[in-house]
Design an enzyme around this catalytic site. Structure first.
Site, PDB file in Angstrom:
ATOM      1  CG  ASP A 288     -28.806  21.038 -59.918  1.00  0.00           C
ATOM      2  OD1 ASP A 288     -28.211  22.026 -59.441  1.00  0.00           O
ATOM      3  OD2 ASP A 288     -30.038  20.901 -59.818  1.00  0.00           O
TER       4      ASP A 288
HETATM    5  C1  BGC Z   1     -30.663  23.749 -58.017  1.00  0.00           C
HETATM    6  C2  BGC Z   1     -30.459  24.434 -59.346  1.00  0.00           C
HETATM    7  C3  BGC Z   1     -29.642  25.690 -59.153  1.00  0.00           C
HETATM    8  C4  BGC Z   1     -28.345  25.349 -58.467  1.00  0.00           C
HETATM    9  C5  BGC Z   1     -27.459  26.556 -58.233  1.00  0.00           C
HETATM   10  C6  BGC Z   1     -29.367  23.584 -57.250  1.00  0.00           C
HETATM   11  O1  BGC Z   1     -29.606  23.139 -55.963  1.00  0.00           O
HETATM   12  O2  BGC Z   1     -31.291  22.507 -58.234  1.00  0.00           O
HETATM   13  O3  BGC Z   1     -31.694  24.718 -59.924  1.00  0.00           O
HETATM   14  O4  BGC Z   1     -29.413  26.306 -60.379  1.00  0.00           O
HETATM   15  O5  BGC Z   1     -28.635  24.778 -57.211  1.00  0.00           O
HETATM   16  O6  BGC Z   1     -28.038  27.437 -57.367  1.00  0.00           O
END
Ligand code: BGC
Length: 760
Positions: A288
Site C-alpha cells: 500500500d
Molecule cells: C489506500 C489504498 C489505495 C492506495 C492508492 C492508499 O492510501 O489505502 O486502498 O489503493 O492508497 O490510492
C-alpha cells in the site's frame, strides 16, 4: 429440448463433446501458461538486477518524483504508474517505455477504480446492499470498460475487508460485516473487473485489498493496530480474500497496519504462509501507499535498506509510491540480505501480469475508446439501475412513499446535500466529474418538470473542515463559514419552505469526506444541526421524507421513531439524483437490504449479528446498564413498497452429508398491488461444535422479484462446504456436524425455523 429428452445417445455425445472441450481448454491453458513462462524467462535472462528492481517500482503521479517521470521510464526505473489517467499521457509514457528502452517492457497503469471510473456507481457498501452479485459484477465490468478505454489496466479494488465497526471510515469501501455476503461480492467483483480473459481489451487486473483484517483496526481508527484471534481471522476476515483468490484475482495489496504485532506489509505469515503456500496464489502483491518506508514507523525496520529487505522477503513484489526498493534492493542483494531468487520471483509475477493483459502485444490506450465509453448512455443507465437496486427503505409509515406526483402541487427539497455533486458521488470517485453528476434536487426537478413547484432550501450547512482531495476537480466547494445569524436565517428559511409546500424531502447525512480513508468518526449521529432541523420540520406537521446520504450506519433513533419515511440512498453516484427521484415517485421500488447492522448508539460498536453467545442467550437487551443492545436496524433489513411475506420453510432432507447439498424452499407472497423484490436470506446455527459456534450465520440468499398479487416459491441451496469452520480447539478446518438450526426470512431476525442434522 434438453439432451436427456433427445435420448441416451445424444446425451452420451453431449457428455463426450464437453469432455473434449474441457480437455482441449485445459491443454490450451497449460500451453499458453508454458508460452508465457518461456517468454518471461527469455526476457528475464536479458535483464540486469537494476532493470529488475525498476520493474518492482510503482510511481504515483502526485508523489514527489526522484527524477522526472519520463526519465524514470527511459532509465527503466519504473514498472507501473499510479493515477496517470489521461490517455494521451499514458500513450506518451508507454511509447517511451516500448520504443526508447533496451528491453521494450511496457508499463502498467493503475488507478483506484473503486465504484466506477468516470461514471460513478453507488459506493461498494451500497452495491453489497443490493444483495445481487450479478449487479455487482456488471457494475464492476462497466467500470473496467471505462478504465480500460483510457489505458488503465489495473484497479486497486475490490476492497474486501470485513468491517464490524461503523466508526471506521473505510467501511464504505467494502461489503459490510458478513463473511458470506462478503465472499459472494468479492468474487463477483473479481469477475466483473477481469472478465473471463485478461487479454480482452475491456478487462483490467483486480487487486484484492487490504491483506488482511484491516477492518478490525482498534476503535475504528484508520491505520490503527489490529489484534485478531486466529478464530476471527480464519472465520470472519479471511474468507472474502480467499473467495477472491479462488475467483482468479490477479493481484493483492498488503495492508497498512500492524497485524497481530507485525506490520502486514512485512508479514511472511500473511503474505507467504497463508496467501501463497496455503492458498496457492501465484499473482503479484503490491504494497500500500508508502507501507514499505513505514516499516520504520512501526518500530520494525531499522532503516530503509532493512525495510526493503523485510518487505520483499515477506512477499511484497512491487512498491507503491515510495522509492525504497529502487534505492536499496540492489545493495540488499549484494549484502546477502535478499536473494536474487527472491527478486526474480517478484519480477516474474510482475511481467506475467503484463503478459496476461496482452501488454507486450498491444500496450496502448485504444484510439477513440474514451470518447465512446466514458459516461455513455449505457454507462449512465447501468449506474442508474444500480443506484435504484442499492437503496434501502428503512421506514414507510402509512405508505407515505411512493409520493404521488398527480396529487402534489408543491414539494420542498431541503438540505445542502440535496444539491451537492461531491456528496452524490461519494468518496473514491477520483475520476468522476461534477458536470456529469445529477444531484437529488436535479433529479426531482427533472422528474416533475413544471407540473409541481419544487422549492429548495439548503437548511443546515455542514462544516467541511479540512476536506480536500488531491485531485482539484474533485475538491468540494468550500462554503464560506456562516455566522450564527446566517445559520439561523438558513434554518428559518428551510422551515418556511417546508411550511409552504405539500410535502418535504429532507436530504441529510454525512459529507462524502466523512467516509473513506482517514475518515473515522467518534459519533454516528447526523452531523451538525441536521437533527434539530428534522425535529423542527416534523413539528410543522407536514408529511416528511428523509433521504440519507451516508457510507456507514447512522444512529438516527429519533428519526426512526418520528419521521414517517426514511430512504437510505448511500452515496448513489453519477445518476443518483435520477435514481432517488425514481424511487421517491414509485418508478422504482426499493429492494436493498442492509449489509451491516445499524446500532442505536456509538457505544455499541462494534455491533454485528453473528457473535457467539455466553450468558443470557435470550435476553441480549439487558447487557448495557444505560441502553438497549438491540440494533436499530438488523443486518439484512430493508423494506419495499410491496408487501412480500416469506413462509412455509421446508428442507429437501433432514440429513446432510459432508460435501453434500440440501435445499430450503419457502413461499413468497406479494399481497400488494405492486411488483417488488425480496431478498430471501438463510441463516444457520450449529448447536455444538468443537469450538463455540456463532448465534447464527448467513449461508445463502437470493434476491427475487415477485409480481403484484403473486405467489412464488424460492429454493436456496445449502452446501455442507459452507458449514465448514476453523476450530479454535483443533486449530484446523472442520466439517459441520450434529444438529443445525435453520431460519429463512427477510433479515437476520428471521423467525421461520427448522432443523437438520449433518452426519459425517
Ligand atoms: C489506500 C489504498 C489505495 C492506495 C492508492 C492508499 O492510501 O489505502 O486502498 O489503493 O492508497 O490510492
Amino acid at each position: 429440448m434438453t439432451a436427456a429428452r433427445r435420448g441416451p445417445r445424444y446425451l452420451l455425445l453431449t457428455v463426450l463433446l464437453s469432455l473434449v472441450t474441457l480437455v482441449s481448454r485445459a491443454q490450451n491453458d497449460s500451453s499458453s501458461e508454458a508460452a508465457m513462462h518461456r517468454f518471461v524467462s527469455g526476457l528475464m535472462s536479458k535483464m540486469t538486477l537494476e532493470e529488475k528492481i525498476g520493474q518492482m517500482s510503482q510511481i504515483a503521479q502526485h508523489a514527489p518524483p526522484l527524477i522526472p517521470h519520463e526519465e524514470s521510464v527511459r532509465q527503466e526505473q519504473v514498472g507501473s504508474f499510479l493515477f496517470v489517467r489521461d490517455p494521451q499521457e499514458i500513450n506518451r509514457l508507454q511509447h517511451i517505455a516500448v520504443d526508447e528502452t533496451r528491453l521494450h517492457i511496457p508499463l502498467i497503469f493503475g488507478f483506484d477504480v473503486v465504484h466506477g471510473y468516470r461514471t460513478i456507481f453507488p459506493i461498494p457498501l451500497a452495491l453489497a446492499a443490493s444483495w445481487d452479485p450479478t449487479l455487482e459484477e456488471s457494475a464492476q465490468h462497466m467500470a473496467a470498460r471505462e478504465a480500460a478505454a483510457v489505458g488503465i489496466r489495473w484497479t486497486f479494488a475490490p476492497m474486501v475487508d470485513i468491517a464490524r465497526d461503523a466508526r471506521w471510515g473505510r467501511i464504505m469501501e467494502g461489503a459490510g460485516e458478513d463473511p458470506y455476503l462478503g465472499q459472494r461480492m468479492a468474487e463477483a467483483q473479481v469477475r466483473g473487473f477481469q472478465g473471463t480473459d485478461l487479454s480482452s481489451p475491456d478487462s483490467i487486473l483486480a487487486c484484492v485489498k487490504h491483506f488482511a483484517a484491516y477492518g478490525a483496526v482498534a476503535g475504528g481508527r484508520d491505520y490503527d493496530e489490529v489484534d485478531v484471534s486466529d478464530n476471527l481471522l480464519q472465520n470472519v476476515y479471511l474468507p472474502p480474500f480467499h473467495a477472491a483468490e479462488k475467483a482468479g484475482a490477479a493481484t493483492f495489496m498488503a495492508a497498512y497496519m500492524n497485524f497481530n504485532g507485525i506490520p502486514a506489509s512485512g508479514d511472511r505469515y500473511l503474505l507467504d504462509d497463508i496467501l501463497r503456500k496455503d492458498w496457492g496464489f501465484r499473482g503479484l502483491v503490491v504494497s500500500d501507499w508508502e507501507t514499505i518506508p513505514n516499516l520504520r514507523t512501526h518500530g520494525f525496520a531499522a532503516d530503509d535498506a532493512d525495510a526493503a529487505a523485510r518487505a520483499v522477503n515477506a512477499g511484497v513484489d512491487m512498491e507503491m509510491t515510495s522509492h525504497v526498493y529502487l534505492q536499496n534492493l540492489a545493495a540488499d542483494v549484494k549484502a546477502g540480505k535478499v536473494s536474487e531468487r527472491t527478486i526474480d520471483d517478484s519480477v516474474r509475477r510482475i511481467l506475467e501480469a503484463k503478459y496476461k493483459l496482452g501488454l507486450f502485444k498491444d500496450p496502448y490506450a485504444p484510439q477513440g475508446a474514451a470518447e465512446r465509453e466514458l459516461v455513455s448512455p449505457a454507462q449512465r443507465q447501468a449506474a442508474r439501475d444500480a443506484a435504484e437496486r442499492t437503496a434501502v427503505l428503512l421506514r414507510n409509515e402509512g405508505d407515505l412513499l411512493p409520493l404521488r406526483q398527480s396529487s402534489l402541487h408543491s414539494i420542498a427539497v431541503v438540505g445542502a446535500l440535496a444539491d451537492s455533486k461531491a456528496d452524490t458521488m461519494g468518496s473514491w470517485s477520483l475520476a468522476g466529474h461534477y458536470d456529469d453528476t445529477v444531484t437529488i434536487l436535479e433529479g426531482i426537478r427533472a422528474k416533475l418538470g413544471s407540473s409541481v413547484d419544487v422549492r429548495f432550501a439548503r437548511g443546515v450547512e455542514l462544516d467541511r473542515g479540512s476536506e480536500s482531495i488531491f485531485d482539484p476537480q474533485f475538491a468540494s466547494p468550500k462554503p464560506t463559514l456562516l455566522t450564527q445569524q446566517q445559520k439561523d436565517a438558513a434554518f428559518a428559511e428551510a422551515l418556511d419552505t417546508i411550511q409552504q409546500c405539500d410535502v418535504a424531502v429532507l436530504v441529510m447525512g454525512e459529507l462524502q469526506s466523512m467516509n473513506g480513508e482517514r475518515a473515522s468518526r467518534q459519533s454516528l449521529d447526523l452531523p451538525g444541526d441536521q437533527e434539530k432541523l428534522l425535529e423542527a420540520a416534523i413539528a410543522t406537521g407536514k408529511p416528511l421524507v428523509l433521504v440519507l446520504l451516508t457510507g456507514r450506519p447512522l444512529t438516527i433513533n429519533w428519526a426512526a421513531a418520528h419521521v414517517p419515511a426514511i430512504l437510505n440512498a448511500w452515496y448513489p453516484g453519477t445518476e443518483g439524483g435520477h435514481a432517488v427521484a425514481d424511487l421517491l415517485f414509485g418508478d422504482a421500488n426499493p429492494g436493498g437490504k442492509l449489509p451491516i447492522t445499524w446500532p442505536r448508539s456509538v457505544g455499541q460498536e462494534p455491533l454485528y449479528y453473528n457473535p457467539t453467545l455466553s450468558q443470557i442467550p435470550n435476553d441480549r437487551d439487558t447487557m448495557y446498564w444505560d441502553g438497549s443492545n438491540a440494533p436499530l436496524y438488523p443486518f439484512g433489513y430493508g423494506l419495499s413498497y410491496s408487501k412480500i411475506s416469506i413462509g412455509g420453510l421446508k428442507l429437501s432432507a433432514e440429513k446432510l452429508q459432508p460435501g453434500g447439498t440440501l435445499s430450503a424452499t419457502v413461499t413468497l407472497q406479494n399481497s400488494s398491488q405492486r411488483d417488488g423484490d425480496q431478498v430471501v436470506q438463510l441463516y444457520v446455527h450449529q448447536r455444538a461444535g468443537s469450538a463455540a459456534r456463532p448465534v447464527r450465520e448467513l449461508k445463502g440468499f437470493e434476491r427475487v422479484t415477485v409480481e403484484a398479487g403473486q405467489t412464488r416459491t424460492v429454493t436456496i441451496p445449502l452446501h455442507a462446504d459452507d458449514l465448514r469452520y476453523w476450530s479454535a480447539t483443533t486449530r484446523r478446518w472442520e466439517e459441520g456436524s450434529g444438529t443445525f438450526d435453520v431460519w429463512v426470512g427477510d433479515s437476520s431476525a428471521a423467525v421461520d425455523h427448522t432443523t437438520f442434522v449433518e452426519q459425517p
